[in-house]
Design an enzyme around this catalytic site. Structure first.
Site, PDB file in Angstrom:
ATOM      1  N   ARG A 211      -0.310  -1.691  -5.782  1.00 47.23           N
ATOM      2  CA  ARG A 211      -0.930  -0.507  -5.184  1.00 47.23           C
ATOM      3  C   ARG A 211      -2.070  -0.786  -4.220  1.00 47.23           C
ATOM      4  O   ARG A 211      -2.667   0.149  -3.692  1.00 47.23           O
ATOM      5  CB  ARG A 211      -1.438   0.475  -6.264  1.00 47.23           C
ATOM      6  CG  ARG A 211      -0.381   0.843  -7.291  1.00 47.23           C
ATOM      7  CD  ARG A 211      -0.766   2.070  -8.088  1.00 47.23           C
ATOM      8  NE  ARG A 211      -2.069   1.919  -8.686  1.00 47.23           N
ATOM      9  CZ  ARG A 211      -2.821   2.943  -9.081  1.00 47.23           C
ATOM     10  NH1 ARG A 211      -2.391   4.177  -8.916  1.00 47.23           N
ATOM     11  NH2 ARG A 211      -3.992   2.741  -9.635  1.00 47.23           N
ATOM     12  N   ASP A 212      -2.413  -2.034  -3.977  1.00 47.25           N
ATOM     13  CA  ASP A 212      -3.472  -2.307  -3.004  1.00 47.25           C
ATOM     14  C   ASP A 212      -3.190  -3.618  -2.264  1.00 47.25           C
ATOM     15  O   ASP A 212      -4.083  -4.442  -2.086  1.00 47.25           O
ATOM     16  CB  ASP A 212      -4.834  -2.360  -3.704  1.00 47.25           C
ATOM     17  CG  ASP A 212      -6.004  -2.288  -2.700  1.00 47.25           C
ATOM     18  OD1 ASP A 212      -5.796  -1.786  -1.580  1.00 47.25           O
ATOM     19  OD2 ASP A 212      -7.107  -2.745  -3.045  1.00 47.25           O
ATOM     20  N   LEU A 213      -1.944  -3.802  -1.852  1.00 45.18           N
ATOM     21  CA  LEU A 213      -1.599  -5.023  -1.118  1.00 45.18           C
ATOM     22  C   LEU A 213      -2.158  -4.941   0.297  1.00 45.18           C
ATOM     23  O   LEU A 213      -1.948  -3.954   0.997  1.00 45.18           O
ATOM     24  CB  LEU A 213      -0.075  -5.204  -1.071  1.00 45.18           C
ATOM     25  CG  LEU A 213       0.592  -5.573  -2.397  1.00 45.18           C
ATOM     26  CD1 LEU A 213       2.104  -5.458  -2.271  1.00 45.18           C
ATOM     27  CD2 LEU A 213       0.189  -6.985  -2.849  1.00 45.18           C
TER      28      LEU A 213
ATOM     29  N   ASN B 294      -6.176  -9.410  -0.034  1.00 44.48           N
ATOM     30  CA  ASN B 294      -5.774  -9.617  -1.435  1.00 44.48           C
ATOM     31  C   ASN B 294      -4.674 -10.666  -1.583  1.00 44.48           C
ATOM     32  O   ASN B 294      -4.106 -10.808  -2.667  1.00 44.48           O
ATOM     33  CB  ASN B 294      -5.300  -8.299  -2.056  1.00 44.48           C
ATOM     34  CG  ASN B 294      -6.458  -7.399  -2.424  1.00 44.48           C
ATOM     35  OD1 ASN B 294      -7.597  -7.854  -2.490  1.00 44.48           O
ATOM     36  ND2 ASN B 294      -6.188  -6.135  -2.661  1.00 44.48           N
TER      37      ASN B 294
ATOM     38  N   THR C 150      -5.847   0.666   0.426  1.00 47.34           N
ATOM     39  CA  THR C 150      -6.598   0.624   1.679  1.00 47.34           C
ATOM     40  C   THR C 150      -5.782   1.297   2.778  1.00 47.34           C
ATOM     41  O   THR C 150      -4.587   1.070   2.896  1.00 47.34           O
ATOM     42  CB  THR C 150      -6.844  -0.852   2.054  1.00 47.34           C
ATOM     43  OG1 THR C 150      -7.321  -1.501   0.890  1.00 47.34           O
ATOM     44  CG2 THR C 150      -7.838  -0.984   3.181  1.00 47.34           C
TER      45      THR C 150
END
Length: 263
Positions: A97-99, A103, A137
């Site tokens: 959910r935040d690739l 990261n 993001t």
């Protein structure tokens, strides 16, 4: 840690990392140590060390003394590893959910890329639970999340993978929006404004408005140096309707990767 011990969010992350750590494409959790800081118990998560992340790695190519494109073989290699890592997470029932490039950690010497920061990752179950809206993001955020969908699945990660793929090729973000609305407008300008025929249920999403009616543009013009198989894979990742987006496991078998020595 608080008076009641380890916060549930930390326990969740530790258990997810333990579960996922046996893939070489996910950063490895080596140890969890309890120590005291100012008389209070604190928890340290000890990870393997990688010397940079994909954002910093790309910055050398786009901002260095001699800006140059990332070699096509390098893009292919990193994307393959990213798809393998995402397939591993999804295979264990975990959404990241935040690739985003920050990261993804990179071992420059070995040319290895690993997924990190599973703090927002969560186990998903079927039927899908209703998830919070404020996550990924902006630049890598899937359109269903931007439109306020409360039920979403593995497609949110695959959209992010597509955005990262395009950024490695272009050396700049594909959809650099500075607000949720701007982000959607960037996406619709390139991929076309979705209709109910193309994406059933889209106009019923919480944040749907009457958007300008754009026709889809050629994806090849956005990434002119990408070979035809790459364009095909990117177009499958950047499907507006998440139901039509390629899965990580299917992406690994795409002809774009045929020239790689897979490991």
């Amino acid at each position: 840690m608080d008076e009641e011990g380890i916060p549930p969010t930390a326990l969740c992350e530790i258990s997810l990392l333990n579960l996922l750590s046996h893939s070489i494409y996910v950063v490895r959790l080596l140890a969890v140590e309890q120590a005291a800081k100012n008389g209070k118990p604190v928890l340290y998560l000890v990870f393997e060390f990688l010397n940079t992340d994909l954002k910093k790695y790309l910055d050398v190519y786009r901002r260095g003394p001699n800006p140059r494109p990332l070699p096509p073989h390098q893009v292919k290699n990193f994307l393959f590893q990213l798809c393998k890592g995402v397939a591993h997470c999804h295979g264990h029932g975990v959404l990241h959910r935040d690739l985003k490039p920050q990261n993804l950690l990179v071992d420059k010497e070995k040319g290895i890329l690993k997924i990190a920061d599973l703090g927002l990752g969560r186990a998903f179950t079927v039927p899908m639970k209703s998830y919070t809206h404020e996550i990924v993001t902006l630049w890598y955020r899937a359109p269903e999340v931007l439109l306020g969908a409360t039920h979403y699945s593995t497609g949110v990660d695959m959209w992010s993978v597509g955005c990262i793929f395009a950024e490695m090729v272009r050396r700049q973000a594909l959809f650099p929006g500075d607000s949720e609305l701007q982000q959607l407008l960037h996406i619709f300008r390139l991929l076309g404004t979705p209709t109910e025929e193309q994406w059933p249920g889209v106009s019923g999403l919480r944040d749907w408005h009457e958007f300008p009616q754009w026709k889809p543009q050629s994806l090849a013009r956005a990434v002119p140096t990408l070979e035809p198989e790459g364009i095909d894979l990117l177009s499958k990742m950047l499907q507006l309707d998440p139901a039509n987006r390629i899965s990580a496991i299917a992406a690994i078998d795409h002809p774009y990767f045929n020239s790689l020595d897979k490991f």
